[in-house]
Design an enzyme around this catalytic site. Structure first.
Site, PDB file in Angstrom:
ATOM      1  N   CYS A 111       3.943 -10.753 -13.583  1.00 43.24           N
ATOM      2  CA  CYS A 111       4.322 -11.114 -12.194  1.00 43.24           C
ATOM      3  C   CYS A 111       4.325 -12.613 -11.930  1.00 43.24           C
ATOM      4  O   CYS A 111       4.910 -13.056 -10.948  1.00 43.24           O
ATOM      5  CB  CYS A 111       3.376 -10.444 -11.212  1.00 43.24           C
ATOM      6  N   HIS A 250       2.450 -13.867  -4.244  1.00 43.30           N
ATOM      7  CA  HIS A 250       2.890 -12.668  -4.952  1.00 43.30           C
ATOM      8  C   HIS A 250       2.575 -11.461  -4.067  1.00 43.30           C
ATOM      9  O   HIS A 250       1.562 -11.441  -3.372  1.00 43.30           O
ATOM     10  CB  HIS A 250       2.177 -12.554  -6.296  1.00 43.30           C
ATOM     11  N   ASN A 280       6.400  -4.319  -5.022  1.00 47.77           N
ATOM     12  CA  ASN A 280       6.063  -5.373  -5.983  1.00 47.77           C
ATOM     13  C   ASN A 280       7.213  -5.501  -6.980  1.00 47.77           C
ATOM     14  O   ASN A 280       7.436  -4.610  -7.793  1.00 47.77           O
ATOM     15  CB  ASN A 280       4.762  -4.991  -6.695  1.00 47.77           C
TER      16      ASN A 280
HETATM   17  N1  ACO Z   1      -0.495   8.921  -3.427  1.00 52.59           N
HETATM   18  C1  ACO Z   1      -1.561   9.605  -3.030  1.00 52.59           C
HETATM   19  N2  ACO Z   1      -2.765   9.467  -3.596  1.00 52.59           N
HETATM   20  C2  ACO Z   1      -2.885   8.587  -4.598  1.00 52.59           C
HETATM   21  C3  ACO Z   1      -1.784   7.819  -5.056  1.00 52.59           C
HETATM   22  C4  ACO Z   1      -0.554   8.024  -4.419  1.00 52.59           C
HETATM   23  N3  ACO Z   1       0.558   7.345  -4.776  1.00 52.59           N
HETATM   24  N4  ACO Z   1      -2.204   7.025  -6.065  1.00 52.59           N
HETATM   25  C5  ACO Z   1      -3.516   7.265  -6.231  1.00 52.59           C
HETATM   26  N5  ACO Z   1      -3.930   8.204  -5.349  1.00 52.59           N
HETATM   27  C6  ACO Z   1      -5.254   8.761  -5.172  1.00 52.59           C
HETATM   28  C7  ACO Z   1      -6.119   8.603  -6.404  1.00 52.59           C
HETATM   29  O1  ACO Z   1      -5.881   9.663  -7.319  1.00 52.59           O
HETATM   30  C8  ACO Z   1      -7.511   8.676  -5.805  1.00 52.59           C
HETATM   31  O2  ACO Z   1      -7.818  10.027  -5.575  1.00 52.59           O
HETATM   32  P1  ACO Z   1      -9.315  10.585  -5.783  1.00 52.59           P
HETATM   33  O3  ACO Z   1     -10.179   9.818  -4.828  1.00 52.59           O
HETATM   34  O4  ACO Z   1      -9.207  12.046  -5.468  1.00 52.59           O
HETATM   35  O5  ACO Z   1      -9.650  10.296  -7.215  1.00 52.59           O
HETATM   36  C9  ACO Z   1      -7.363   8.010  -4.435  1.00 52.59           C
HETATM   37  O6  ACO Z   1      -5.941   8.028  -4.166  1.00 52.59           O
HETATM   38  C10 ACO Z   1      -7.865   6.579  -4.402  1.00 52.59           C
HETATM   39  O7  ACO Z   1      -7.356   5.879  -5.510  1.00 52.59           O
HETATM   40  P2  ACO Z   1      -7.714   4.364  -5.742  1.00 52.59           P
HETATM   41  O8  ACO Z   1      -7.007   3.882  -6.984  1.00 52.59           O
HETATM   42  O9  ACO Z   1      -9.186   4.155  -5.663  1.00 52.59           O
HETATM   43  O10 ACO Z   1      -7.050   3.684  -4.429  1.00 52.59           O
HETATM   44  P3  ACO Z   1      -7.094   2.199  -3.955  1.00 52.59           P
HETATM   45  O11 ACO Z   1      -7.492   2.151  -2.553  1.00 52.59           O
HETATM   46  O12 ACO Z   1      -7.789   1.301  -4.939  1.00 52.59           O
HETATM   47  O13 ACO Z   1      -5.548   1.805  -3.984  1.00 52.59           O
HETATM   48  C11 ACO Z   1      -3.942   0.652  -5.327  1.00 52.59           C
HETATM   49  C12 ACO Z   1      -4.819   1.893  -5.191  1.00 52.59           C
HETATM   50  C13 ACO Z   1      -2.946   0.639  -4.200  1.00 52.59           C
HETATM   51  C14 ACO Z   1      -3.208   0.752  -6.673  1.00 52.59           C
HETATM   52  C15 ACO Z   1      -4.811  -0.612  -5.276  1.00 52.59           C
HETATM   53  O14 ACO Z   1      -5.931  -0.497  -6.102  1.00 52.59           O
HETATM   54  C16 ACO Z   1      -4.033  -1.844  -5.691  1.00 52.59           C
HETATM   55  O15 ACO Z   1      -3.118  -2.257  -5.036  1.00 52.59           O
HETATM   56  N6  ACO Z   1      -4.436  -2.465  -6.811  1.00 52.59           N
HETATM   57  C17 ACO Z   1      -3.722  -3.618  -7.319  1.00 52.59           C
HETATM   58  C18 ACO Z   1      -2.480  -3.159  -7.970  1.00 52.59           C
HETATM   59  C19 ACO Z   1      -1.606  -4.273  -8.336  1.00 52.59           C
HETATM   60  O16 ACO Z   1      -1.722  -5.327  -7.836  1.00 52.59           O
HETATM   61  N7  ACO Z   1      -0.685  -4.029  -9.232  1.00 52.59           N
HETATM   62  C20 ACO Z   1       0.250  -5.012  -9.607  1.00 52.59           C
HETATM   63  C21 ACO Z   1      -0.166  -5.678 -10.798  1.00 52.59           C
HETATM   64  S1  ACO Z   1       0.821  -7.040 -11.085  1.00 52.59           S
HETATM   65  C22 ACO Z   1       1.738  -6.911 -12.500  1.00 52.59           C
HETATM   66  O17 ACO Z   1       1.746  -7.822 -13.240  1.00 52.59           O
HETATM   67  C23 ACO Z   1       2.490  -5.663 -12.856  1.00 52.59           C
END
Ligand code: ACO
Length: 379
Positions: A111, A250, A280
């Site tokens: 990214c 970003h 993203n």
């Molecule tokens: N829809 C519904 N539920 C979901 C989804 C979805 N799309 N995805 C995950 N869940 C569920 C999980 O299974 C979990 O369920 P459980 O509690 O029964 O186990 C619950 O939601 C919570 O999951 P978490 O991963 O703890 O949720 P969090 O609040 O951390 O949000 C997220 C997840 C949005 C991915 C967040 O952690 C985030 O944005 N992280 C950074 C990601 C990022 O920046 N990525 C880009 C990287 S940059 C690059 O170079 C590619």
């Protein structure tokens, strides 16, 4: 002393819009979860290869700068979703644009690729290696996505943007940055491919896309990395948070951006947000947000811009850019993408329907091309 002014800018967004409701037709997810956890409502899905998107963005940036392709000495192509592995994609863009003889290099830091590319091109201009450069941020993540994995499939989109840099005596352009990488965390965001072959001409990618993705850990390290890098950059250029006019961050998650702004001491009114409509777009995210900030009149002559970012690696950075006098294009380009006759959901469902003999999902737009795999000796 020589500096590198940003004199041209242009974006190219594919027209097909994939909504949260579209994602909920094939994933166990819903609009409420995606919106509340990420701030995302929509993202774009490209019907053309990345090279086509970057070509249109580049032509628009060149027109904006009032420059011809032949004026460019260097192309830096920032991306992690290449149409081909070898040769590099910058050379395809050089050829398609007609930047005859220009140096052409790809930069892949996920990214942060556009911003690492901005550092590279600025340094080459400031040291006199080249006079004018084109820096591109482009991604075609939809072809690399594991569409069966709701943990990642809802987060990403396609897009592209480009800027033109030119040597100047004025102290403007990229004046200070901090670059870094948490290599110890490289395993928490990985995309691996089973077959590992892509064919630009066929507009297709083959392979089982395996995403390792620890969202909560990436979230923590992203906030820490972007905040620390921003503080270091401000210190290097001798400015305080209140001196920043606009933050162009970003856009991986609205909550990450809000946390970074809070820790950096900059109010959200000074932050540009595109995550709700584009998701993203990895390397394309910051340049697209920059172009939209200019289009919306949020960049004034002499504006102080801060651009914090992070990506897989985990690479991180924060760039300080002093804008020049001109905030409007010299000319406009009439180049457009070919029309798209499918919805975003249809495009995604085509990718999802592409299966290998073991029934696993293969990323790729045309199932028919799977047959050609044998011609390339891929088992
Ligand atoms: N829809 C519904 N539920 C979901 C989804 C979805 N799309 N995805 C995950 N869940 C569920 C999980 O299974 C979990 O369920 P459980 O509690 O029964 O186990 C619950 O939601 C919570 O999951 P978490 O991963 O703890 O949720 P969090 O609040 O951390 O949000 C997220 C997840 C949005 C991915 C967040 O952690 C985030 O944005 N992280 C950074 C990601 C990022 O920046 N990525 C880009 C990287 S940059 C690059 O170079 C590619």
């Amino acid at each position: 002393m020589t500096y590198a002014a940003i004199t041209g800018w242009g974006k190219c967004m594919p027209p097909a819009v994939l909504t949260n409701a579209d994602l909920a037709t094939f994933l166990d997810t819903d609009d409420e979860w995606i919106t509340s956890r990420t701030g995302m409502k929509e993202r774009r899905i490209s019907h053309v290869p990345a090279i086509e998107m970057s070509y249109v963005a580049a032509r628009r940036a060149l027109a904006c700068a009032g420059r011809a392709a032949g004026d460019i000495d260097l192309i830096v192509y920032g991306s992690c979703s290449y149409d081909e592995m070898v040769p590099n994609t910058a050379s395809a863009l050089q050829y398609k644009l007609g930047c005859d003889g220009a140096a052409a290099m790809d930069v892949n830091t996920a990214c942060t690729s556009f911003l690492y590319g901005l550092s590279t091109a600025t340094a080459m201009i400031r040291t006199g290696v080249v006079k004018r450069a084109l820096v591109v941020g482009v991604e075609l993540i939809s072809r690399y996505m594991d569409w069966d994995n709701r943990g990642v499939a809802v987060l990403f989109g396609d897009g592209s943007a480009a800027v033109v840099l030119e040597a100047t005596d004025e102290p403007i352009g990229l004046l200070g940055e901090t670059l870094g990488c948490y290599g110890d965390a490289r395993g928490i965001l990985r995309v691996r491919r089973g077959y590992g072959a892509t064919y630009a001409n066929a507009n297709v990618t083959f392979g089982d896309m395996l995403w390792d993705f620890d969202g909560p850990q990436i979230f923590k390290r992203a906030v820490q990395g972007m905040t620390d890098a921003s503080a270091k950059t401000l210190q290097k250029v001798g400015l305080r948070p209140e001196d920043i006019d606009l933050v162009v961050p970003h856009q991986a998650n609205a909550r990450i951006i809000e946390s970074v702004a809070k820790y950096a001491g900059i109010p959200m009114e000074k932050v540009i947000l595109t995550v709700q409509k584009y998701g993203n777009m990895s390397a394309a995210t910051v340049p697209v947000a920059l172009v939209e900030a200019l289009e919306a009149g949020r960049v004034a002559p002499g504006s102080n811009l801060l651009m914090p970012a992070f990506g897989a690696g985990l690479t991180l950075c924060s760039h300080f850019v002093k804008w020049g006098a001109r905030t409007t294009p010299v000319e406009a380009s009439d180049v457009e993408l070919p029309p798209c006759d499918k919805t975003a959901l249809e495009l995604v469902n085509e990718i999802r329907a592409t299966k290998d003999p073991r029934g696993r999902s293969l990323a790729g737009i045309e199932a028919a091309y799977y047959v050609d795999r044998k011609a390339y000796g891929v088992q």
